[in-house]
Design a protein around this motif. Structure first.
Motif, PDB file in Angstrom:
ATOM      1  N   TYR A  21      15.528  17.047  21.820  1.00  0.00           N
ATOM      2  CA  TYR A  21      15.719  17.886  23.014  1.00  0.00           C
ATOM      3  C   TYR A  21      16.054  19.338  22.668  1.00  0.00           C
ATOM      4  O   TYR A  21      15.382  20.282  23.111  1.00  0.00           O
ATOM      5  N   GLY A  50      24.825  15.735  34.718  1.00  0.00           N
ATOM      6  CA  GLY A  50      23.648  15.708  33.839  1.00  0.00           C
ATOM      7  C   GLY A  50      23.836  16.631  32.648  1.00  0.00           C
ATOM      8  O   GLY A  50      23.070  17.574  32.452  1.00  0.00           O
ATOM      9  N   GLY A  52      23.349  16.229  29.491  1.00  0.00           N
ATOM     10  CA  GLY A  52      22.372  16.172  28.399  1.00  0.00           C
ATOM     11  C   GLY A  52      23.060  16.252  27.049  1.00  0.00           C
ATOM     12  O   GLY A  52      24.054  15.567  26.788  1.00  0.00           O
ATOM     13  N   ASP A  73      26.585  12.016  32.270  1.00  0.00           N
ATOM     14  CA  ASP A  73      25.151  11.799  32.039  1.00  0.00           C
ATOM     15  C   ASP A  73      24.912  10.297  31.935  1.00  0.00           C
ATOM     16  O   ASP A  73      25.740   9.575  31.383  1.00  0.00           O
ATOM     17  N   PHE A  74      23.774   9.824  32.459  1.00  0.00           N
ATOM     18  CA  PHE A  74      23.548   8.374  32.395  1.00  0.00           C
ATOM     19  C   PHE A  74      22.826   7.948  31.130  1.00  0.00           C
ATOM     20  O   PHE A  74      22.684   6.751  30.877  1.00  0.00           O
ATOM     21  N   ALA A  94      27.333   7.615  33.197  1.00  0.00           N
ATOM     22  CA  ALA A  94      27.144   6.984  34.510  1.00  0.00           C
ATOM     23  C   ALA A  94      26.036   7.690  35.262  1.00  0.00           C
ATOM     24  O   ALA A  94      25.735   8.863  34.990  1.00  0.00           O
ATOM     25  N   ASP A  95      25.442   6.960  36.203  1.00  0.00           N
ATOM     26  CA  ASP A  95      24.518   7.582  37.154  1.00  0.00           C
ATOM     27  C   ASP A  95      25.386   8.361  38.146  1.00  0.00           C
ATOM     28  O   ASP A  95      26.243   7.764  38.820  1.00  0.00           O
ATOM     29  N   VAL A  96      25.188   9.656  38.242  1.00  0.00           N
ATOM     30  CA  VAL A  96      26.053  10.450  39.132  1.00  0.00           C
ATOM     31  C   VAL A  96      25.906  10.006  40.586  1.00  0.00           C
ATOM     32  O   VAL A  96      26.802  10.240  41.398  1.00  0.00           O
ATOM     33  N   ALA A 111      22.715  21.940  35.386  1.00  0.00           N
ATOM     34  CA  ALA A 111      21.474  22.631  34.992  1.00  0.00           C
ATOM     35  C   ALA A 111      20.368  21.617  34.750  1.00  0.00           C
ATOM     36  O   ALA A 111      20.557  20.641  34.013  1.00  0.00           O
ATOM     37  N   ALA A 112      19.223  21.857  35.369  1.00  0.00           N
ATOM     38  CA  ALA A 112      17.995  21.080  35.114  1.00  0.00           C
ATOM     39  C   ALA A 112      18.183  19.580  35.349  1.00  0.00           C
ATOM     40  O   ALA A 112      17.609  18.767  34.628  1.00  0.00           O
ATOM     41  N   THR A 113      18.960  19.208  36.336  1.00  0.00           N
ATOM     42  CA  THR A 113      19.235  17.780  36.586  1.00  0.00           C
ATOM     43  C   THR A 113      19.026  17.355  38.042  1.00  0.00           C
ATOM     44  O   THR A 113      18.529  16.255  38.287  1.00  0.00           O
TER      45      THR A 113
HETATM   46  C1  SAM Z   1      16.658  18.076  31.610  1.00  0.00           C
HETATM   47  S1  SAM Z   1      18.166  17.352  31.105  1.00  0.00           S
HETATM   48  C2  SAM Z   1      19.286  18.714  31.289  1.00  0.00           C
HETATM   49  C3  SAM Z   1      20.459  18.576  30.369  1.00  0.00           C
HETATM   50  C4  SAM Z   1      21.393  19.764  30.319  1.00  0.00           C
HETATM   51  N1  SAM Z   1      22.031  19.982  31.609  1.00  0.00           N
HETATM   52  C5  SAM Z   1      20.675  21.012  29.863  1.00  0.00           C
HETATM   53  O1  SAM Z   1      20.626  21.956  30.631  1.00  0.00           O
HETATM   54  O2  SAM Z   1      20.176  21.028  28.741  1.00  0.00           O
HETATM   55  C6  SAM Z   1      18.609  16.321  32.498  1.00  0.00           C
HETATM   56  C7  SAM Z   1      19.743  15.385  32.165  1.00  0.00           C
HETATM   57  O3  SAM Z   1      20.155  14.764  33.373  1.00  0.00           O
HETATM   58  C8  SAM Z   1      20.435  13.405  33.108  1.00  0.00           C
HETATM   59  N2  SAM Z   1      20.297  12.678  34.385  1.00  0.00           N
HETATM   60  C9  SAM Z   1      19.196  12.580  35.168  1.00  0.00           C
HETATM   61  N3  SAM Z   1      19.472  11.852  36.253  1.00  0.00           N
HETATM   62  C10 SAM Z   1      20.773  11.488  36.157  1.00  0.00           C
HETATM   63  C11 SAM Z   1      21.636  10.706  36.973  1.00  0.00           C
HETATM   64  N4  SAM Z   1      21.210  10.147  38.117  1.00  0.00           N
HETATM   65  N5  SAM Z   1      22.922  10.517  36.580  1.00  0.00           N
HETATM   66  C12 SAM Z   1      23.362  11.063  35.412  1.00  0.00           C
HETATM   67  N6  SAM Z   1      22.584  11.801  34.589  1.00  0.00           N
HETATM   68  C13 SAM Z   1      21.303  12.019  34.965  1.00  0.00           C
HETATM   69  C14 SAM Z   1      19.436  12.996  32.039  1.00  0.00           C
HETATM   70  O4  SAM Z   1      19.851  11.877  31.311  1.00  0.00           O
HETATM   71  C15 SAM Z   1      19.360  14.281  31.194  1.00  0.00           C
HETATM   72  O5  SAM Z   1      20.254  14.248  30.122  1.00  0.00           O
END
Ligand code: SAM
Length: 237
Positions: A21, A50, A52, A73-74, A94-96, A111-113
């Motif tokens: 990543y 999220g 990451g 983060d899940f 956990a799943d948020v 960010a990006a989540t």
């Molecule tokens: C594109 S990455 C962004 C990570 C970090 N915020 C960054 O900017 O580099 C999205 C992250 O969101 C997490 N994610 C997606 N859906 C989620 C959920 N429902 N609950 C928890 N984490 C989640 C994914 O596992 C991933 O690590």
């Protein structure tokens, strides 16, 4: 309205991408940097959704050295990297959308989540009923070139107007053009940052679409891909 998402597949895809990543997530890194630049005041308790590999978490730690940071983060492989990178953050796997936190936060940031959430409005109303909200995501102009070659991303990206209808937030949009060595390299970047479904489907159709991409969207140095960056913020207090 909630959209149907295959959460297991999304989570596995991010778990698989954890090791690659950081080397490929240039745009996500930019989102995180711009987001932190918008954080003001002195929040004592920060919730990050999220996290990451911890890019934003680490920036938050530098900017707010005294704050308590809870990062969720899940994807376990992703969360483990945040733990290693920011050892004094509390990292929850956990799943948020299934999470309940009793604690109030001064700042909820992501960010990006949020584009990966089935019902972001309900989730944010539950986890962040008060305090400041700062969110960055991608808008529907993102990868318009990919759609023009016949590759349809499966994830629905909401527009600024859709987000404004969903949440009481101000939305800013900006476009960013990124040059990749070629269409295949672009798609590889998506896979290595965990974007589910990149490159799935009929291999023949994919190869044709990528050839078309290389022809139609050639620029000096390779091909161009557009990202629409959306910044969502609750009004500053
Ligand atoms: C594109 S990455 C962004 C990570 C970090 N915020 C960054 O900017 O580099 C999205 C992250 O969101 C997490 N994610 C997606 N859906 C989620 C959920 N429902 N609950 C928890 N984490 C989640 C994914 O596992 C991933 O690590």
């Amino acid at each position: 309205m909630a959209q149907h998402l295959d959460k297991d597949r999304i989570r596995r895809s991010f778990d698989r991408a954890a090791a690659t990543y950081d080397a490929h997530a240039r745009v996500q890194e930019r989102l995180a940097t711009e987001l932190v630049a918008r954080a003001d005041g002195e929040p004592e308790r920060i919730l990050e959704l999220g996290c990451g590999t911890g890019t934003l978490t680490a920036l938050l730690r530098s900017r707010f050295p005294e704050a308590r940071i809870v990062a969720v983060d899940f994807a376990e492989e992703m969360a483990a990297r945040t733990r290693a990178r920011v050892p004094d953050a509390e990292v929850i796997v956990a799943d948020v959308e299934q999470l309940d936190l009793e604690e109030p936060f001064d700042l909820t940031i992501s960010a990006a989540t949020i584009q990966w959430l089935a019902d972001p409005a309900a989730t944010l109303a539950r986890l962040a009923p008060a305090g400041r909200l700062l969110l960055a995501t991608f808008g529907p102009r993102t990868f318009w070139q990919l759609r023009a070659t016949g590759i349809e991303p499966t994830l629905h990206l909401r527009s600024a107007a859709e987000w404004e209808a969903l949440l009481p937030l101000e939305v800013e949009s900006e476009e960013l053009d990124v040059v990749y060595p070629g269409a295949r390299a672009f798609l590889r970047t998506l896979k290595r940052t965990g974007t589910a479904n990149a490159g799935r489907g009929d291999p023949g159709a994919l190869a044709r679409a990528l050839r078309l991409y290389d022809e139609r969207f050639a620029v000096p140095g390779g091909v161009v891909a557009t990202y629409e960056l959306l910044f969502l913020a609750s009004p500053a207090p």
